[in-house]
Every structure is written in structure tokens, then in C-alpha cells.
Design a protein around this motif. Sequence first.
Motif, PDB file in Angstrom:
ATOM      1  N   UNK A   9       0.776  -1.266   0.026  1.00 46.61           N
ATOM      2  CA  UNK A   9      -0.560  -0.058   0.340  1.00 46.61           C
ATOM      3  C   UNK A   9       0.559   1.019  -0.310  1.00 46.61           C
ATOM      4  N   UNK A  10       0.599   2.603  -0.849  1.00 43.63           N
ATOM      5  CA  UNK A  10       1.530   4.096  -0.414  1.00 43.63           C
ATOM      6  C   UNK A  10       0.202   5.287  -0.882  1.00 43.63           C
ATOM      7  N   UNK A  11       0.828   5.435   0.197  1.00 45.41           N
ATOM      8  CA  UNK A  11       0.575   7.210   0.664  1.00 45.41           C
ATOM      9  C   UNK A  11       1.234   8.141  -0.508  1.00 45.41           C
ATOM     10  N   UNK A  12       1.087   8.727  -0.909  1.00 46.72           N
ATOM     11  CA  UNK A  12       1.865   9.623  -1.890  1.00 46.72           C
ATOM     12  C   UNK A  12       0.429  11.256  -1.354  1.00 46.72           C
ATOM     13  N   UNK A  13       1.785  12.030  -1.107  1.00 45.37           N
ATOM     14  CA  UNK A  13       0.783  13.682  -0.175  1.00 45.37           C
ATOM     15  C   UNK A  13       0.684  14.297  -1.230  1.00 45.37           C
ATOM     16  N   UNK A  14       0.300  15.738  -1.497  1.00 40.53           N
ATOM     17  CA  UNK A  14       0.195  16.816  -2.163  1.00 40.53           C
ATOM     18  C   UNK A  14       1.588  17.140  -2.920  1.00 40.53           C
TER      19      UNK A  14
ATOM     20  N   UNK B 209       3.939  15.343   6.904  1.00 34.92           N
ATOM     21  CA  UNK B 209       4.080  16.061   5.845  1.00 34.92           C
ATOM     22  C   UNK B 209       4.136  17.300   5.909  1.00 34.92           C
ATOM     23  N   UNK B 210       5.486  17.832   5.325  1.00 36.20           N
ATOM     24  CA  UNK B 210       5.623  19.804   4.891  1.00 36.20           C
ATOM     25  C   UNK B 210       5.301  20.075   3.667  1.00 36.20           C
ATOM     26  N   UNK B 211       4.943  21.316   4.012  1.00 28.83           N
ATOM     27  CA  UNK B 211       5.345  21.949   2.182  1.00 28.83           C
ATOM     28  C   UNK B 211       3.546  23.058   2.160  1.00 28.83           C
ATOM     29  N   UNK B 212       2.964  22.352   2.435  1.00 30.00           N
ATOM     30  CA  UNK B 212       1.306  22.758   2.442  1.00 30.00           C
ATOM     31  C   UNK B 212       0.403  22.202   3.571  1.00 30.00           C
ATOM     32  N   UNK B 213      -0.259  22.113   3.826  1.00 31.81           N
ATOM     33  CA  UNK B 213      -1.666  22.292   4.273  1.00 31.81           C
ATOM     34  C   UNK B 213      -2.636  21.590   4.144  1.00 31.81           C
ATOM     35  N   UNK B 214      -2.687  21.755   2.889  1.00 35.03           N
ATOM     36  CA  UNK B 214      -3.579  19.953   2.063  1.00 35.03           C
ATOM     37  C   UNK B 214      -3.537  18.555   2.790  1.00 35.03           C
ATOM     38  N   UNK B 215      -4.742  18.439   3.328  1.00 39.64           N
ATOM     39  CA  UNK B 215      -4.724  16.840   4.231  1.00 39.64           C
ATOM     40  C   UNK B 215      -5.159  15.737   3.413  1.00 39.64           C
ATOM     41  N   UNK B 216      -5.258  15.990   1.811  1.00 38.99           N
ATOM     42  CA  UNK B 216      -6.186  14.920   1.567  1.00 38.99           C
ATOM     43  C   UNK B 216      -5.673  14.180   1.500  1.00 38.99           C
ATOM     44  N   UNK B 217      -3.886  13.675   0.833  1.00 38.20           N
ATOM     45  CA  UNK B 217      -3.773  12.824   0.415  1.00 38.20           C
ATOM     46  C   UNK B 217      -4.464  11.943   1.933  1.00 38.20           C
ATOM     47  N   UNK B 218      -4.062  11.634   2.996  1.00 35.85           N
ATOM     48  CA  UNK B 218      -4.627  11.067   4.655  1.00 35.85           C
ATOM     49  C   UNK B 218      -5.535  10.636   4.283  1.00 35.85           C
TER      50      UNK B 218
ATOM     51  N   UNK C 159      -3.747  -7.083  -3.060  1.00 33.95           N
ATOM     52  CA  UNK C 159      -3.609  -7.208  -1.595  1.00 33.95           C
ATOM     53  C   UNK C 159      -5.737  -6.821  -1.303  1.00 33.95           C
ATOM     54  N   UNK C 160      -5.833  -7.808  -0.394  1.00 34.45           N
ATOM     55  CA  UNK C 160      -7.209  -7.542   1.124  1.00 34.45           C
ATOM     56  C   UNK C 160      -6.643  -6.630   2.144  1.00 34.45           C
ATOM     57  N   UNK C 161      -6.974  -5.623   2.215  1.00 33.21           N
ATOM     58  CA  UNK C 161      -6.656  -4.745   3.024  1.00 33.21           C
ATOM     59  C   UNK C 161      -7.801  -4.107   4.409  1.00 33.21           C
ATOM     60  N   UNK C 162      -7.087  -3.612   5.206  1.00 33.68           N
ATOM     61  CA  UNK C 162      -8.183  -2.784   5.672  1.00 33.68           C
ATOM     62  C   UNK C 162      -7.307  -1.878   6.704  1.00 33.68           C
ATOM     63  N   UNK C 163      -8.382  -0.713   6.694  1.00 36.01           N
ATOM     64  CA  UNK C 163      -7.915   0.617   7.631  1.00 36.01           C
ATOM     65  C   UNK C 163      -8.632   1.333   8.356  1.00 36.01           C
ATOM     66  N   UNK C 164      -8.678   1.645   9.480  1.00 35.70           N
ATOM     67  CA  UNK C 164      -9.209   2.247  10.415  1.00 35.70           C
ATOM     68  C   UNK C 164      -9.011   2.941  11.157  1.00 35.70           C
ATOM     69  N   UNK C 165      -9.825   3.559  12.067  1.00 39.04           N
ATOM     70  CA  UNK C 165      -9.325   5.233  12.904  1.00 39.04           C
ATOM     71  C   UNK C 165      -8.334   6.085  12.243  1.00 39.04           C
ATOM     72  N   UNK C 166      -8.901   6.268  11.015  1.00 38.00           N
ATOM     73  CA  UNK C 166      -7.926   7.647  10.465  1.00 38.00           C
ATOM     74  C   UNK C 166      -8.267   8.860   9.910  1.00 38.00           C
ATOM     75  N   UNK C 167      -7.649   9.738  10.652  1.00 35.50           N
ATOM     76  CA  UNK C 167      -7.391  11.410  10.964  1.00 35.50           C
ATOM     77  C   UNK C 167      -6.191  12.005  10.615  1.00 35.50           C
TER      78      UNK C 167
END
Length: 218
Positions: A25-30, A169-178, A189-197
Amino acid sequence: MLLATLLISVLAFAGQASAVSWYFLRYVPATGQKFTSFSGEMTIPTLPRAGIYYLWPGLQPTDNSGVYQNVLDGRSGTWWIGSGWCCSNPDLPWGSGFNTYGGETVAFDNRLDGSSWVSTLTRQSTGETVTNDFALSSKSFNQALFAIELYDVSWDFGPLTFSNVVITSTGSSDSSWCNTSPENYNGASRFSISGLSASVSGNTVTCKIGSVTLQGPA
């Protein structure tokens, strides 16, 4: 390491003919942001046998020159975990580590600290801790990975769970990636994610994830 879109860790033996299976799984910031810390806890699965099992969280830079990772390594038949940069540009020695066993929890903490990235691993059942620093401040990390890397073995150890994950992350206030579901490489993969903020302070975004579980092959 992740080169272009293909993950190839130098922890694998160069030139070895083997069947590799990737699940991540991969997260990419703004755009314009970079990651400055990545921490959490890994629940250690039971190792079925000695084999080339590499399970890890890690960070990949914009130039795709390598991967900075905390690798759970099953080659000896007993899990060993350590931190390091794979694999060149720059050439850095691998960090120290320790053995760990199924059912235990290992905390990992990777953060930019001045001229270095500092990794701390803690075996929570015993309090054993190792800390290493890596001269990687010139790297701009823009990919956060939860990965399973297998050579000539199958995903036969059950689910892999990361908990109490915090990524900044730093560089801007865009939190959309999270707040967006991570890329699931090849839908493998089958995956699950919980408790996101997500929270924002100035140009720093803090992403908190209660748990990320890679449940099994799709």
C-alpha cells in the motif's frame, strides 16, 4: 527499492533468479509536500520457515533512488528486524537490529532530524531498543509504503498489521492524501484501514491511522 513503478529491494541477492511477489500500500502526499516522519507499531506474524520474507514500512524519495525501510527479515528462520537505506546513492551501512517472534509488537520511528534521518526500533515485550541515523536529509520522500516482499515463498504467515501509525508531511496544508485510500499495488492485496484522522498546523499535516492491515492476497 522502488525504481519507477517496480519495487526491487537490494536486500535480495543481485542476479539471483527467483520468483518475486509484491504486495504493498502506498500513500503519496500532495504536490510540493514531502514526508518528515513515519512511525507506528508492527505486529509480528508467525514465521512459517526460513525463507526470503521481507515485511516492512518504508519511505521512497522523489528520485526513486532507493528506499528507507525497517525490514522484518525471515531468511534465518527467526525474524530479525533492522533499519537501513537500500541500496546506493548514497552507499550507507545497514543499521543494527534484533530478533523478534510471532505475536510480539515492534515499534518503529523514522524522522528527519537536522542533517540525518533517525530510526528507532523498540521490541515492546523486552524494551530492547536500537537507534541508527542515516545521512539522507538531501532526499525528498514522497511515498510512504506498507510492504510485503517475497522471494520463492508464498504469503503463508497470515495478516500483517501496523497500528498507531503517524505520518507527517510538510510543504502545504493540503491533507487530502491522508483522507484518500492508499494505492493498492496491482490490486494484489486485501486490506483494511481504521481510525483515520488528519490535522493541520501551518504547513504540516499529521496523518494518524489506528490500524493498517494487509489481510492476504486478493
